[in-house]
Design an enzyme around this catalytic site. Sequence first.
Site, PDB file in Angstrom:
ATOM      1  N   GLU A  92       0.829  -1.193   0.000  1.00  0.00           N
ATOM      2  CA  GLU A  92       0.000   0.000   0.000  1.00  0.00           C
ATOM      3  C   GLU A  92       0.872   1.256   0.000  1.00  0.00           C
ATOM      4  O   GLU A  92       1.959   1.276   0.584  1.00  0.00           O
ATOM      5  CB  GLU A  92      -0.919   0.008   1.224  1.00  0.00           C
ATOM      6  CG  GLU A  92      -2.012  -1.043   1.122  1.00  0.00           C
ATOM      7  CD  GLU A  92      -2.942  -1.068   2.319  1.00  0.00           C
ATOM      8  OE1 GLU A  92      -2.618  -0.462   3.363  1.00  0.00           O
ATOM      9  OE2 GLU A  92      -4.006  -1.697   2.214  1.00  0.00           O
ATOM     10  N   CYS A 105       3.550   8.577   1.325  1.00  0.00           N
ATOM     11  CA  CYS A 105       4.147   7.608   2.252  1.00  0.00           C
ATOM     12  C   CYS A 105       4.386   6.319   1.480  1.00  0.00           C
ATOM     13  O   CYS A 105       3.447   5.686   0.999  1.00  0.00           O
ATOM     14  CB  CYS A 105       3.178   7.383   3.409  1.00  0.00           C
ATOM     15  SG  CYS A 105       3.747   6.162   4.584  1.00  0.00           S
ATOM     16  N   CYS A 116       6.534  -5.179  15.198  1.00  0.00           N
ATOM     17  CA  CYS A 116       6.072  -4.301  16.281  1.00  0.00           C
ATOM     18  C   CYS A 116       4.635  -4.701  16.642  1.00  0.00           C
ATOM     19  O   CYS A 116       3.810  -4.906  15.754  1.00  0.00           O
ATOM     20  CB  CYS A 116       6.112  -2.838  15.854  1.00  0.00           C
ATOM     21  SG  CYS A 116       7.743  -2.309  15.350  1.00  0.00           S
ATOM     22  N   CYS A 119       1.530  -2.700  15.287  1.00  0.00           N
ATOM     23  CA  CYS A 119       1.501  -2.364  13.859  1.00  0.00           C
ATOM     24  C   CYS A 119       0.780  -3.425  13.044  1.00  0.00           C
ATOM     25  O   CYS A 119       1.067  -4.614  13.163  1.00  0.00           O
ATOM     26  CB  CYS A 119       2.936  -2.196  13.360  1.00  0.00           C
ATOM     27  SG  CYS A 119       3.030  -1.975  11.594  1.00  0.00           S
TER      28      CYS A 119
HETATM   29  S1  SF4 Z   1       6.251  -1.622   9.375  1.00  0.00           S
HETATM   30 FE1  SF4 Z   1       5.326  -1.936  11.402  1.00  0.00          FE
HETATM   31  S2  SF4 Z   1       6.361  -3.767  12.205  1.00  0.00           S
HETATM   32 FE2  SF4 Z   1       7.638  -2.954  10.548  1.00  0.00          FE
HETATM   33  S3  SF4 Z   1       9.072  -1.577  11.547  1.00  0.00           S
HETATM   34 FE3  SF4 Z   1       7.364  -0.309  10.843  1.00  0.00          FE
HETATM   35  S4  SF4 Z   1       6.034  -0.206  12.648  1.00  0.00           S
HETATM   36 FE4  SF4 Z   1       7.425  -1.938  13.007  1.00  0.00          FE
END
Ligand code: SF4
Length: 355
Positions: A92, A105, A116, A119
């Site tokens: 995306e 972005c 994370c 996320c």
């Molecule tokens: S995409 Fe998500 S899981 Fe990967 S580094 Fe960025 S915040 Fe962390």
Amino acid sequence: MAKTELIGLSKEEIAQEIAKIGEKPFRAKQLWQWLYLKGVTDFDKMSNLSKELRAKLKENYSITRPKIVAEQISKDKTHKWLLEFSDGQRIETVYIPEEDRGAVCISTQVGCAVGCKFCHTGSQKITRNLTAGEIVSQFMVARDAYQEWPTPTDETRYLSNIVVMGMGEPLHNPENVVKALKILSDGEGIAISKRKITLSTSGIAPKIPLVATDIGVKLAISLHAPNNEKRSQIMPINDRYPLEEVMKACQEYQRLSGHNRFITFEYLMLKDFNDTPDDAHELIELMKKYKIGAKFNLIPFNPWPGCSYEPSSNNRVRAFSKLLEDAGYEAPIRVARGQDILAACGQLKSKKSLD
Ligand code: SF4
């Protein structure tokens, strides 16, 4: 014979290809401008190239944009594309407009290995790195949509900034990211100034200095916690590169950038986890200890289906911001954008269709 894709080739590589087909070196500059200054995807439109050269190019090369599988525009005009590459992999890309400018972005990987906990992308395992061409072409899709070809002057651009904050950890794919950002910032093409590009990392400490030396763009760190204990709970990468290493790498980035570049620390406000006055004081101490020229970006958390964190209350976020500002740090609260289409920070995922 398979055709060579031109999008994603560096200036030097374009020059090599032009030499390979027996053309004079100045043709490389012309081709570069058709690709990156004018955004042309049809060789027949390259009017200052001879018919013979256009035929050679058509026979041997391609100019590809990723396929737009779906796109959505939110109530606040945030624009999200679900893009598919030639092997069927999807990512995306999001455009976040302000009044007279805006940031695209871009993603750097399909999925992400960092994992994370807050996320959406992190809940999707890493599939592969994007190539330089796949990174650059995301911005080109956005430019196509807003018809910003040829590259407009700075003052009139809607797509004025780039944030490397989409899917993936850019410093897990440094080679392609460096190459892509060099193409995107080249003054004879897409020409986004390096001052208007920000690379955001979860803190891959050994690679952070290259953001200054190899690319020269602005740096943002996804910090999200004031100490190792809390950070490791939400960002497993912290066990590999603890805060001490990340902060030392930040010092190095600033030294290499001539000490005039502030680093933005992204801080997601999670209810009762990292949003108390004690957390704010600890954060201030951390910055003072390492003497980092820092500013903060406080991010209201955008929950996504299945996540186990909740957003902090507005009062908590405001109080946290005030403590940081009283200590001399800029600490704006980011206005959540594109929430109704899951385009906000940490919500991207390459699902089958946009829902
Ligand atoms: S995409 Fe998500 S899981 Fe990967 S580094 Fe960025 S915040 Fe962390």
